[in-house]
Design a protein around this motif. Structure first.
Motif, PDB file in Angstrom:
ATOM      1  N   PHE A  96     -52.443  11.519  40.728  1.00  0.00           N
ATOM      2  CA  PHE A  96     -51.068  11.394  40.234  1.00  0.00           C
ATOM      3  C   PHE A  96     -50.192  10.523  41.126  1.00  0.00           C
ATOM      4  O   PHE A  96     -49.245   9.895  40.650  1.00  0.00           O
ATOM      5  N   PRO A 115     -51.036   4.809  41.825  1.00  0.00           N
ATOM      6  CA  PRO A 115     -51.100   4.083  40.545  1.00  0.00           C
ATOM      7  C   PRO A 115     -52.454   3.412  40.303  1.00  0.00           C
ATOM      8  O   PRO A 115     -52.833   3.186  39.149  1.00  0.00           O
ATOM      9  N   HIS A 136     -54.711   5.401  38.061  1.00  0.00           N
ATOM     10  CA  HIS A 136     -54.252   5.714  36.705  1.00  0.00           C
ATOM     11  C   HIS A 136     -55.137   4.991  35.685  1.00  0.00           C
ATOM     12  O   HIS A 136     -54.707   4.082  34.977  1.00  0.00           O
ATOM     13  N   THR A 137     -56.393   5.401  35.637  1.00  0.00           N
ATOM     14  CA  THR A 137     -57.389   4.826  34.736  1.00  0.00           C
ATOM     15  C   THR A 137     -58.037   5.965  33.951  1.00  0.00           C
ATOM     16  O   THR A 137     -57.908   7.138  34.330  1.00  0.00           O
ATOM     17  N   PHE A 161     -58.228   9.913  34.924  1.00  0.00           N
ATOM     18  CA  PHE A 161     -57.488  10.813  34.030  1.00  0.00           C
ATOM     19  C   PHE A 161     -58.369  12.012  33.676  1.00  0.00           C
ATOM     20  O   PHE A 161     -57.933  13.174  33.745  1.00  0.00           O
ATOM     21  N   THR A 191     -54.891   4.456  26.208  1.00  0.00           N
ATOM     22  CA  THR A 191     -54.130   5.687  26.481  1.00  0.00           C
ATOM     23  C   THR A 191     -54.213   6.673  25.334  1.00  0.00           C
ATOM     24  O   THR A 191     -54.408   7.880  25.540  1.00  0.00           O
TER      25      THR A 191
END
Length: 312
Positions: free
Chosen positions: A48, A51, A54-55, A59, A136
């Motif tokens: 978290f 950055p 953040h894949t 996730f 996403t």
């Protein structure tokens, strides 16, 4: 027919009846549970806060870490407390709640691990289409379906078990409320329920495990076209995941893909997938994952620099 139920509480036999052994187990499992909480919370913090993580892969890894915390918490706190308690008692509805939460988070772990394998397949075998395949929206949908599927599984599993009558037997030869030990206490024919439990739990575990094996077989064949560096990175990532999958799925298949019979080995096997595997997961992912180790270094260096600025 109205279900007759004269039982208001159950009594666990636990892992051991010897007071000395129970004290040793208390210290040991308290350490295990602390490592589970600390290791998985660390992974959640890394994912978290950085950055670069953040894949899709991270996730789903964060989902898995959250599940590990909740899954082990369904059994570990009660088990640890029972080691230093004279009576290992759980109420009827406490048993219902424990079984529901245990199977909910356990099944969520199965589905999340399966989705993680699909993510690795898409990343390695379909690299050009990967951003569109695992966008996403797709990640959110897959995670949501995993949780909803786990909810449905747990609801059915708990309902099948506790719709049976319990007349007088209260002693559960286990350290938590699981399906097979509880079914042995029912004062009714459980043959049909046993078959449904095998279909609901055993076949889910076996089916997802076969899907995982198939996906990794395809990945291994596709690696022949990759460069040496690509093969090394893919094998490192997939090796971590497959290690976790093996540690979790093999004990689950052993326990649930058979009729309601219990063996002396069952408690030890249950300890492995309820406590040992959630503890090993963060160690496997952090020790074998360069991205997570780099994220930990960045967070640590950031804290050190902040302390130096405050001193200055």
């Amino acid at each position: 027919m109205e279900v007759v139920n004269n039982v208001t509480e159950f009594i666990f036999l636990g892992l051991s009846q010897d007071p000395g052994t129970q004290l040793i187990l208390f210290a040991l499992f308290l350490l295990f549970y602390t490592v589970i909480l600390g290791g998985n919370l660390l992974i959640l913090l890394m994912v978290f806060s950085d950055p670069r993580l953040h894949t899709p892969m991270y996730f789903f890894l964060s989902n898995s870490s959250f599940v590990d915390i909740a899954y082990s918490s369904a059994t570990a706190p009660k088990m640890i407390a029972d080691f230093v308690s004279e009576e290992k008692i759980i109420s009827y509805w406490g048993c219902v709640t424990q079984m529901f939460t245990f199977h909910f988070f356990g099944c969520a772990e199965i589905f999340v691990l399966t989705v993680m394998a699909f993510d690795r397949y898409a990343a390695i075998c379909q690299p050009l289409r990967y951003p569109s395949v695992m966008g996403t929206t797709a990640c959110t949908v897959l995670a949501s379906l995993s949780w909803l599927g786990a909810l449905a599984h747990s609801f059915v599993q708990t309902l099948l078990t506790f719709q049976l009558p319990f007349c007088s037997s209260q002693i559960i030869d286990h350290y938590f409320c699981d399906v097979h030990p509880v079914l042995k206490l029912a004062c009714a024919d459980t043959a049909l329920v046993n078959m449904l439990v095998v279909a609901n739990s055993g076949l889910i575990s076996l089916g997802c495990f076969l899907i995982l094996l198939a996906s990794y077989t395809v990945i291994l064949f596709s690696l022949r076209k990759q460069s040496a560096e690509g093969r090394r990175k893919a094998l490192s990532t997939c090796g971590s995941h497959f290690t976790v999958v093996t540690f979790f799925f093999v004990p689950c298949i052993f326990i649930y893909l058979r009729p309601s019979t219990t063996f002396p080995l069952d408690k030890a096997v249950s300890v492995f997938y309820t406590t040992i595997t959630p503890m090993l997961n963060p160690l496997i992912y952090t020790l074998r994952n360069k991205d997570v180790k780099n994220a930990m270094n960045r967070v640590w260096n950031h804290k050190v620099s902040l302390k130096e600025k405050q001193k200055a």
